[in-house]
Design a protein around this motif. Structure first.
Motif, mmCIF file in Angstrom:
data_model
loop_
_atom_site.group_PDB
_atom_site.id
_atom_site.type_symbol
_atom_site.label_atom_id
_atom_site.label_comp_id
_atom_site.label_asym_id
_atom_site.label_seq_id
_atom_site.Cartn_x
_atom_site.Cartn_y
_atom_site.Cartn_z
ATOM 1 N N SER A 21 0.803 -1.225 0.000
ATOM 2 C CA SER A 21 0.000 0.000 0.000
ATOM 3 C C SER A 21 0.836 1.275 0.000
ATOM 4 O O SER A 21 0.311 2.347 -0.247
ATOM 5 C CB SER A 21 -0.940 0.001 1.203
ATOM 6 N N GLY A 25 2.913 6.422 -7.126
ATOM 7 C CA GLY A 25 2.046 6.277 -8.287
ATOM 8 C C GLY A 25 2.637 5.453 -9.418
ATOM 9 O O GLY A 25 1.984 4.528 -9.921
ATOM 10 N N ARG A 28 2.450 1.757 -9.011
ATOM 11 C CA ARG A 28 1.105 1.176 -8.993
ATOM 12 C C ARG A 28 0.604 0.914 -10.414
ATOM 13 O O ARG A 28 -0.523 0.503 -10.608
ATOM 14 C CB ARG A 28 0.134 2.117 -8.280
ATOM 15 N N ILE A 112 -10.278 8.380 -9.755
ATOM 16 C CA ILE A 112 -10.654 8.999 -8.477
ATOM 17 C C ILE A 112 -12.115 8.725 -8.106
ATOM 18 O O ILE A 112 -12.592 9.188 -7.077
ATOM 19 C CB ILE A 112 -10.381 10.522 -8.461
ATOM 20 N N ASP A 117 -11.230 2.033 -5.780
ATOM 21 C CA ASP A 117 -10.574 2.197 -4.488
ATOM 22 C C ASP A 117 -9.177 1.573 -4.487
ATOM 23 O O ASP A 117 -8.649 1.212 -5.536
ATOM 24 C CB ASP A 117 -11.449 1.640 -3.363
ATOM 25 N N GLU A 118 -8.615 1.403 -3.310
ATOM 26 C CA GLU A 118 -7.248 0.891 -3.161
ATOM 27 C C GLU A 118 -7.103 -0.573 -3.578
ATOM 28 O O GLU A 118 -5.997 -1.079 -3.675
ATOM 29 C CB GLU A 118 -6.771 1.057 -1.707
ATOM 30 N N ARG A 148 -5.003 4.752 -7.055
ATOM 31 C CA ARG A 148 -5.093 4.299 -5.660
ATOM 32 C C ARG A 148 -4.886 2.792 -5.561
ATOM 33 O O ARG A 148 -4.243 2.317 -4.642
ATOM 34 C CB ARG A 148 -6.438 4.695 -5.072
#
Length: 189
Positions: A21, A25, A28, A112, A117-118, A148
């Motif tokens: 986590s 950026g 990811r 966004i 979500d994550e 995210r």
């Protein structure tokens, strides 16, 4: 085993690993790299990527950019002028800057959104249709701070020595994204 089957297999390994986590950026972002000749085969099997993602307990959202330029142009105030003088859409054109901003906005809005979500993979395909109007690397660079969960970019081209070559048509670019390749033995965990 076909190239797309190996890509799916390597994606399954990647999406099933625990997600860190605390990544920046660019870290990811995943690039699913495949031969440009496999585009139609990949599209036919996109649902398998979704199934694997959901089996790994992650959300899945897709963004299809195939017709993005056509839709943008058809809604543009000066579309008739651009059809008469298409050279206004070449090089450093203010119109192309508008298109690039629209693409960044389109992808960012999804990234966004509440649905992304994550624990969600936002998958972009159809990026080959941006060729000549916007670089994939430019799009990813401009949206990476909004990621995210994970951003999966289906990228026809090559990846070697941390350099991506989009559509094998020009010099590549270095990028920190995680490559997911179809080549057997290329998947690193």
């Amino acid at each position: 085993m076909s190239q797309i089957e190996r890509l799916i297999q390597n994606y399954d390994i990647r999406v099933s690993l625990p997600w860190e986590s605390n990544l920046a950026g660019p870290q990811r972002v995943w690039f699913a790299v495949y031969n440009k000749a496999e585009e139609r085969r990949l599209r036919r099997r996109l649902e398998e990527f979704e199934i694997l993602t959901k089996r790994a307990k992650h959300g899945w959202i897709t963004i299809d950019l195939t017709d993005a330029f056509a839709h943008w142009l058809s809604n543009h105030e000066y579309r008739h002028d651009y059809f008469e003088t298409p050279e206004h859409l070449e090089g450093e054109s203010p119109a192309l800057d508008d298109f690039k901003e629209a693409m960044v906005r389109k992808v960012t809005e999804v990234l966004i959104s509440r649905k992304a979500d994550e624990s969600t993979v936002v998958a972009i395909y159809g990026v080959a249709s941006l060729f000549g109007f916007m670089k994939t690397s430019e799009l990813v660079h401009n949206v990476e701070s909004a990621v995210r969960g994970r951003l999966l970019v289906f990228s026809p081209g090559e990846h070697e020595n941390n350099t991506y070559r989009f559509l094998d048509a020009r010099e590549g670019w270095n990028y920190l994204a995680v490559p997911i390749k179809a080549d057997e033995g290329e998947m690193k965990t």
